[in-house]
Design an enzyme around this catalytic site. Structure first.
Site, mmCIF file in Angstrom:
data_model
loop_
_atom_site.group_PDB
_atom_site.id
_atom_site.type_symbol
_atom_site.label_atom_id
_atom_site.label_comp_id
_atom_site.label_asym_id
_atom_site.label_seq_id
_atom_site.Cartn_x
_atom_site.Cartn_y
_atom_site.Cartn_z
ATOM 1 N N CYS A 163 0.808 -1.162 -0.041
ATOM 2 C CA CYS A 163 -0.294 0.310 0.152
ATOM 3 C C CYS A 163 1.267 1.415 -0.212
ATOM 4 O O CYS A 163 1.162 1.247 1.275
ATOM 5 C CB CYS A 163 -0.527 0.156 1.119
ATOM 6 S SG CYS A 163 -1.891 1.890 2.006
ATOM 7 N N CYS A 217 0.365 3.716 2.669
ATOM 8 C CA CYS A 217 0.302 2.963 4.001
ATOM 9 C C CYS A 217 2.291 3.496 4.357
ATOM 10 O O CYS A 217 2.080 4.328 5.001
ATOM 11 C CB CYS A 217 -0.290 2.016 3.839
ATOM 12 S SG CYS A 217 -1.842 0.995 3.916
#
Length: 330
Positions: free
Chosen positions: A225, A228
């Protein structure tokens, strides 16, 4: 072009150019403060590159009737094209959406699209999403009614009106779905947080109950991600700032079980701190499902008694997080 929320792909309608004398679109534009090239695309695929000479372009193209995107530099605006149109655009790239005006055949449809963007930009999205259920439904119905009323203009073609109604159903359907998800998330606040028993990077397993007596700031993330990973430097800074306070910083990976070694490597390479846990069934892990997580990163704040303070807490990159922590961790 500023997009308020995502619309799932453009819809295309095919039709014969009945009553039209040409089987192509003539598209011209006067573009102030723009580059020497513009591009027309359809659902992300190139349709045609257009040359701009001293702010002027004129070209022709054959199309299937429907929605396209006209890109100028880093900005773009939606176009509705149909063979037979002789569409003329005036715009200033420095005031992109605000300056767009169309003339010629096809102008009612394309001026409608341009005005829709301006209307969406005026929408207080944050306020709408933060409103209570009754107020949201009232405002939502007003927005939908106003937008549908605009399609009653008799200058708009039937095919365009049909397409726009479908687009609005998707767009505002997404808005309603987002609000419903937010509402369900808020309902978890002040309730006892569901527990877990996950693999700990340092060995063994850890339960949420192991950290009773402290606030727990949870980061749901994954190695794949990008957003993230972008939060990691901010998270490290927050951990450093509050390291001596009554709070635990916990990261729970929802990577697939087959990627556990990749998870371990990233923790080591990035020198990630806090409590590093690995969920037992990625997206389908019960803790993740209980919090109705549909996107990551997602941050959750739990109090020393195991109750949820905020099921959708501010990100480390948000200045709001420090305000929250400073109030709780006096």
């Amino acid at each position: 072009m500023k997009k308020l929320f995502l619309v799932a792909g453009s819809l295309l309608l095919t039709s014969a150019a009945i009553g039209q004398s040409k089987d192509y679109v003539t598209f011209s534009a006067n573009i102030a403060n723009g580059p020497k090239e513009a591009v027309i695309t359809s659902r992300g695929k190139l349709v045609k590159k257009l040359t701009v000479n001293n702010g002027v372009l004129k070209d022709t193209l054959k199309v299937k009737e429907g929605l396209y995107e006209f890109h100028v530099g880093e900005e773009y605006t939606d176009l509705y094209l149909k063979n037979g149109y002789d569409l003329k655009l005036k715009m200033d790239v420095n005031q992109f959406d605000e300056s767009i005006v169309y003339e010629g055949s096809g102008s009612p449809e394309n001026n409608f699209l341009a005005q829709q963007v301006l209307a969406d930009e005026k929408l207080d999205f944050g306020g709408l999403m933060a409103s209570n259920e009754t107020d949201f439904n009232t405002k939502y119905n007003e927005i939908l009614k106003t937008n549908l009323a605009g399609l009653e203009d008799k200058k708009l073609s039937t095919a365009f009106v049909t397409l726009q109604k479908k687009q609005m159903e998707m767009k505002y359907g997404q808005l309603k779905m987002m609000y419903d998800q937010t509402l369900q998330t808020k309902k978890m606040n002040n309730t006892l947080a569901p527990s877990f028993d996950y693999v700990n990077y340092k060995g063994g397993k850890s339960k949420l109950e192991d950290f009773r007596g402290k606030y727990v700031y949870i980061d749901l993330w994954a190695t794949w991600c990008g957003p993230c990973r972008a939060e990691i430097p901010f998270l490290k800074d927050v951990e450093k700032k509050y390291h001596d306070k009554n709070i635990v910083f916990m990261s729970i990976s929802i990577d697939k079980q087959t990627d556990m070694e990749k998870w371990k490597k990233m923790i080591k390479d990035k020198e990630l701190g806090g409590v590093q846990l690995f969920a037992d069934n990625d997206w389908n892990s019960k803790f993740v499902q209980d919090f109705k997580v549909t996107g990551i990163p997602r941050f959750i704040l739990i109090d020393p008694n195991g109750k949820v303070v905020n099921a959708d807490a501010p990100r480390p990159s948000s200045p709001e997080l420090a305000t929250v922590f400073d109030k709780l961790l006096k």
